[in-house]
Every structure is written in C-alpha cells, then in structure tokens.
Design an enzyme around this catalytic site. Structure first.
Site, PDB file in Angstrom:
ATOM      1  CG  HIS A   1      -0.078  11.463  49.259  1.00 12.98           C
ATOM      2  ND1 HIS A   1       0.247  10.216  48.423  1.00 12.98           N
ATOM      3  CD2 HIS A   1      -1.722  11.396  49.375  1.00 12.98           C
ATOM      4  CE1 HIS A   1      -1.037   9.845  47.969  1.00 12.98           C
ATOM      5  NE2 HIS A   1      -2.242  10.439  48.611  1.00 12.98           N
TER       6      HIS A   1
ATOM      7  N   GLY B   1      -2.317   6.295  44.618  1.00 10.89           N
ATOM      8  CA  GLY B   1      -3.054   6.378  43.405  1.00 10.89           C
ATOM      9  C   GLY B   1      -4.282   5.818  43.662  1.00 10.89           C
TER      10      GLY B   1
ATOM     11  CB  CYS C   1      -2.877   7.324  49.906  1.00 13.32           C
ATOM     12  SG  CYS C   1      -4.346   7.835  49.771  1.00 13.32           S
TER      13      CYS C   1
ATOM     14  CD  GLU D   1       3.471  10.146  48.592  1.00 12.87           C
ATOM     15  OE1 GLU D   1       3.763  10.251  49.809  1.00 12.87           O
ATOM     16  OE2 GLU D   1       2.700   9.910  47.942  1.00 12.87           O
TER      17      GLU D   1
END
Ligand code: GLN
Length: 203
Positions: free
Chosen positions: A183, A56, A88, A185
């Site tokens: 990332h 984010g 991140c 995910e």
C-alpha cells in the site's frame, strides 16, 4: 490523451470507491495534481483517463462491483487500454487467476497472473519492508503489507517491478496496468502513483 473528456491537460482519475482505502488513493493522486473522482457507477467510466482499484477486501469489492454493474464495463475499459493501478485487494481484483479465493469470487480478469490471497498467513499478517525497485528509482520502496497477496505465477507479458528477498513477486506491470501487493498510499510513497499518471499522460 485522445478524446480527452475534460479537454485539458489535467487527467481525470476514478478511484473505485465501493469499499476499502479509496480515500487514501484520492488524497495521493490529488496531491500529484490529478482531478480525482470516486467511481461507483458504470456511467462514470467513460469520462475517466485512468482508474485505481484500492486495497480493502477483494471478495466484498468483487460482490459490490458486480451488484453496482461496474465490474463488466470497467473490465472492458481496462482491456481497451484505460491505465489502471491496483493495490492489494486491487491487485487481486485485476488478476486473471486466484488461489485461495472464496467460493464464487470473481475478478476483473486483466493481468496474466496467478495471485494468492492472504499469502503471509496470520502470524505475519502485516509487516513493512524496504524493497529495491530499480524501475521506480534508486531509493528502495518502503512497502506496507496488510493481509497481502503475492503473485505466484505470471505470463511472459508481465514485467516484475518488485520482489521480496526470497523472490516472491509483489509488484508487476503489464502494459497500462500496474499492481502492487502493498500500500504505497498509506506509506507516503508516491512513485507508483506518479508512474501510473505517466501511463495516463502517454495513453
Ligand atoms: N486480504 C484482502 C483480500 O483478500 C486484501 C487486503 C488488503 O487490501 N489490504 O482482499
């Protein structure tokens, strides 16, 4: 799993859900069989067997986590051994030291690392690359970088899980804490989440 709050074998994982891509982490961990809950309030921490700090914007996540009173108890729980995975902005949040932080930006101060935010500049804002990471298995990790940080410096207790071809460190582990600059995910790569859940099971 000492003092398992759920009393069962299914670990309960909290994903810090103040800002960022927490939904993707919830989906990844749910697919691996974990009981996943959004973490927003300090009183929710005690019931967790592990925690994820998502990607984010770290400066916003920092402000919100302090405003919600989550930052300090979360840092204390992680220092006490709570298995943790950060991606991140999550890696930035976990680092003890930052370069290119915005004025007043704080972190949870966990990893013995110096992390540079937005390390790849504007021209190379986002990119994808396959990185060999022997700790995670034979197949390279398909890594998606989005305005990503790098680990510029780390202490002797920090194990490097992955680095770019030019040597820049982008994935680390220190004890029960894993962090990646990219990332998994969003890339259908579940080996980081599996490694994190192994830490949870052996904690
Ligand atoms: N650049 C962001 C920050 O400083 C991190 C970006 C990300 O999480 N994808 O927090």
């Amino acid at each position: 799993m000492a003092g398992s709050p759920t009393g069962g074998a299914v670990p309960r994982i909290g994903v810090l859900a103040l800002q960022g891509d927490f939904r993707e982490h919830i989906a990844s961990l749910t697919a691996l069989g974990a009981d996943v809950v959004p973490l927003r309030r300090p009183e929710e921490i005690d019931a967790l067997h592990g925690v994820v700090v998502p990607g984010g914007e770290s400066s916003v996540m920092d402000k919100l986590s302090r405003a919600f009173g989550v930052a300090e108890p979360l840092a204390e729980a992680i220092r006490g051994g709570l298995p943790t995975y950060g991606t991140c902005a999550g890696m930035i949040m976990l680092s003890q030291r930052l370069t290119s932080a915005i004025a007043g930006q704080q972190t949870l101060g966990i990893l013995d690392t110096t992390v540079r935010r937005n390390a790849f500049g504007n021209q190379n804002d986002s990119f994808e690359v396959d990185i060999p990471m022997p700790d995670l298995g034979e197949a390279p990790v398909h890594a998606v970088f989005i305005r990503a940080p790098v680990v510029e410096q780390h202490g002797p207790g920090v194990h490097v899980l992955g680095a770019l071809g030019d040597g820049q460190v982008v994935a680390v582990q220190q004890g029960n804490v894993i962090a990646s600059a990219f990332h998994p995910e969003v890339a259908g790569e579940d080996r980081f989440h599996r490694r994190f859940l192994e830490l949870v099971h052996s904690a």
